[in-house]
Design a protein around this motif. Sequence first.
Motif, PDB file in Angstrom:
ATOM      1  N   SER A 136       9.628  41.826 -27.073  1.00 37.60           N
ATOM      2  CA  SER A 136       9.398  40.626 -26.271  1.00 37.60           C
ATOM      3  C   SER A 136      10.443  39.578 -26.602  1.00 37.60           C
ATOM      4  O   SER A 136      10.777  39.370 -27.768  1.00 37.60           O
ATOM      5  CB  SER A 136       8.005  40.062 -26.550  1.00 37.60           C
ATOM      6  N   VAL A 137      10.950  38.931 -25.566  1.00 34.71           N
ATOM      7  CA  VAL A 137      11.940  37.864 -25.721  1.00 34.71           C
ATOM      8  C   VAL A 137      11.572  36.705 -24.807  1.00 34.71           C
ATOM      9  O   VAL A 137      10.841  36.867 -23.833  1.00 34.71           O
ATOM     10  CB  VAL A 137      13.378  38.338 -25.382  1.00 34.71           C
ATOM     11  N   VAL A 138      12.091  35.543 -25.136  1.00 33.86           N
ATOM     12  CA  VAL A 138      11.987  34.386 -24.261  1.00 33.86           C
ATOM     13  C   VAL A 138      13.242  34.375 -23.397  1.00 33.86           C
ATOM     14  O   VAL A 138      14.358  34.405 -23.919  1.00 33.86           O
ATOM     15  CB  VAL A 138      11.891  33.073 -25.073  1.00 33.86           C
ATOM     16  N   GLN A 139      13.053  34.373 -22.089  1.00 31.48           N
ATOM     17  CA  GLN A 139      14.187  34.288 -21.170  1.00 31.48           C
ATOM     18  C   GLN A 139      14.330  32.843 -20.717  1.00 31.48           C
ATOM     19  O   GLN A 139      13.355  32.243 -20.245  1.00 31.48           O
ATOM     20  CB  GLN A 139      13.978  35.166 -19.944  1.00 31.48           C
ATOM     21  N   ILE A 140      15.513  32.296 -20.881  1.00 30.74           N
ATOM     22  CA  ILE A 140      15.821  30.978 -20.332  1.00 30.74           C
ATOM     23  C   ILE A 140      16.685  31.221 -19.103  1.00 30.74           C
ATOM     24  O   ILE A 140      17.777  31.795 -19.204  1.00 30.74           O
ATOM     25  CB  ILE A 140      16.532  30.081 -21.354  1.00 30.74           C
ATOM     26  N   LEU A 141      16.161  30.844 -17.945  1.00 35.05           N
ATOM     27  CA  LEU A 141      16.856  31.058 -16.679  1.00 35.05           C
ATOM     28  C   LEU A 141      17.723  29.845 -16.380  1.00 35.05           C
ATOM     29  O   LEU A 141      17.257  28.699 -16.435  1.00 35.05           O
ATOM     30  CB  LEU A 141      15.843  31.273 -15.559  1.00 35.05           C
ATOM     31  N   VAL A 142      18.990  30.096 -16.082  1.00 35.37           N
ATOM     32  CA  VAL A 142      19.931  29.012 -15.810  1.00 35.37           C
ATOM     33  C   VAL A 142      20.585  29.227 -14.450  1.00 35.37           C
ATOM     34  O   VAL A 142      20.737  30.357 -13.991  1.00 35.37           O
ATOM     35  CB  VAL A 142      21.007  28.905 -16.911  1.00 35.37           C
ATOM     36  N   GLU A 143      20.950  28.105 -13.825  1.00 34.40           N
ATOM     37  CA  GLU A 143      21.637  28.185 -12.539  1.00 34.40           C
ATOM     38  C   GLU A 143      22.959  28.911 -12.679  1.00 34.40           C
ATOM     39  O   GLU A 143      23.271  29.811 -11.916  1.00 34.40           O
ATOM     40  CB  GLU A 143      21.919  26.770 -12.005  1.00 34.40           C
ATOM     41  N   VAL A 162      15.891  34.671 -27.958  1.00 37.90           N
ATOM     42  CA  VAL A 162      16.103  34.046 -26.652  1.00 37.90           C
ATOM     43  C   VAL A 162      17.240  34.768 -25.941  1.00 37.90           C
ATOM     44  O   VAL A 162      18.288  35.040 -26.535  1.00 37.90           O
ATOM     45  CB  VAL A 162      16.440  32.550 -26.814  1.00 37.90           C
ATOM     46  N   ILE A 163      17.027  35.079 -24.678  1.00 38.91           N
ATOM     47  CA  ILE A 163      18.043  35.663 -23.813  1.00 38.91           C
ATOM     48  C   ILE A 163      18.300  34.664 -22.684  1.00 38.91           C
ATOM     49  O   ILE A 163      17.355  34.192 -22.045  1.00 38.91           O
ATOM     50  CB  ILE A 163      17.571  37.009 -23.205  1.00 38.91           C
ATOM     51  N   VAL A 164      19.557  34.335 -22.428  1.00 38.24           N
ATOM     52  CA  VAL A 164      19.920  33.423 -21.337  1.00 38.24           C
ATOM     53  C   VAL A 164      20.293  34.268 -20.121  1.00 38.24           C
ATOM     54  O   VAL A 164      21.168  35.137 -20.203  1.00 38.24           O
ATOM     55  CB  VAL A 164      21.083  32.500 -21.751  1.00 38.24           C
ATOM     56  N   VAL A 165      19.600  34.004 -19.002  1.00 34.88           N
ATOM     57  CA  VAL A 165      19.785  34.791 -17.784  1.00 34.88           C
ATOM     58  C   VAL A 165      20.268  33.876 -16.657  1.00 34.88           C
ATOM     59  O   VAL A 165      19.615  32.872 -16.352  1.00 34.88           O
ATOM     60  CB  VAL A 165      18.458  35.468 -17.355  1.00 34.88           C
ATOM     61  N   GLN A 166      21.393  34.228 -16.054  1.00 30.39           N
ATOM     62  CA  GLN A 166      21.869  33.467 -14.893  1.00 30.39           C
ATOM     63  C   GLN A 166      21.065  33.908 -13.684  1.00 30.39           C
ATOM     64  O   GLN A 166      21.119  35.063 -13.273  1.00 30.39           O
ATOM     65  CB  GLN A 166      23.362  33.708 -14.660  1.00 30.39           C
ATOM     66  N   SER A 167      20.299  32.980 -13.119  1.00 30.93           N
ATOM     67  CA  SER A 167      19.440  33.318 -11.980  1.00 30.93           C
ATOM     68  C   SER A 167      19.861  32.613 -10.710  1.00 30.93           C
ATOM     69  O   SER A 167      19.368  32.926  -9.635  1.00 30.93           O
ATOM     70  CB  SER A 167      17.995  32.928 -12.297  1.00 30.93           C
ATOM     71  N   GLY A 168      20.737  31.635 -10.840  1.00 30.68           N
ATOM     72  CA  GLY A 168      21.053  30.813  -9.696  1.00 30.68           C
ATOM     73  C   GLY A 168      19.964  29.778  -9.517  1.00 30.68           C
ATOM     74  O   GLY A 168      19.054  29.648 -10.330  1.00 30.68           O
ATOM     75  N   GLU A 169      20.023  29.046  -8.431  1.00 27.16           N
ATOM     76  CA  GLU A 169      19.033  28.013  -8.163  1.00 27.16           C
ATOM     77  C   GLU A 169      17.709  28.669  -7.752  1.00 27.16           C
ATOM     78  O   GLU A 169      17.700  29.582  -6.925  1.00 27.16           O
ATOM     79  CB  GLU A 169      19.533  27.096  -7.037  1.00 27.16           C
TER      80      GLU A 169
END
Length: 69
Positions: free
Chosen positions: A32-39, A58-65
């Motif tokens: 399990s990880v915390v995903q931080i969604l970023v534009e 923490v995993i940083v995921v580019q999701s767009g707007e």
Amino acid sequence: MTINTVIQSHAEELLEISGVVGVAQGTHEGHSVVQILVERRTPELVARLPRILDGYPVIVVQSGELRSQ
């Protein structure tokens, strides 16, 4: 502390960071990880975000707007 509790306790402060559009639970390599969604994922933004929250990676995921539908 469960990952859902960690997300709930940190989501508000993370969403105040410009460029962060969401916080979610995810998995990475079976954990399990915390995903931080970023534009838009930039080195400057990633440097401002935590690598671990209360013991969860923490995993940083580019999701767009993100827009509600």
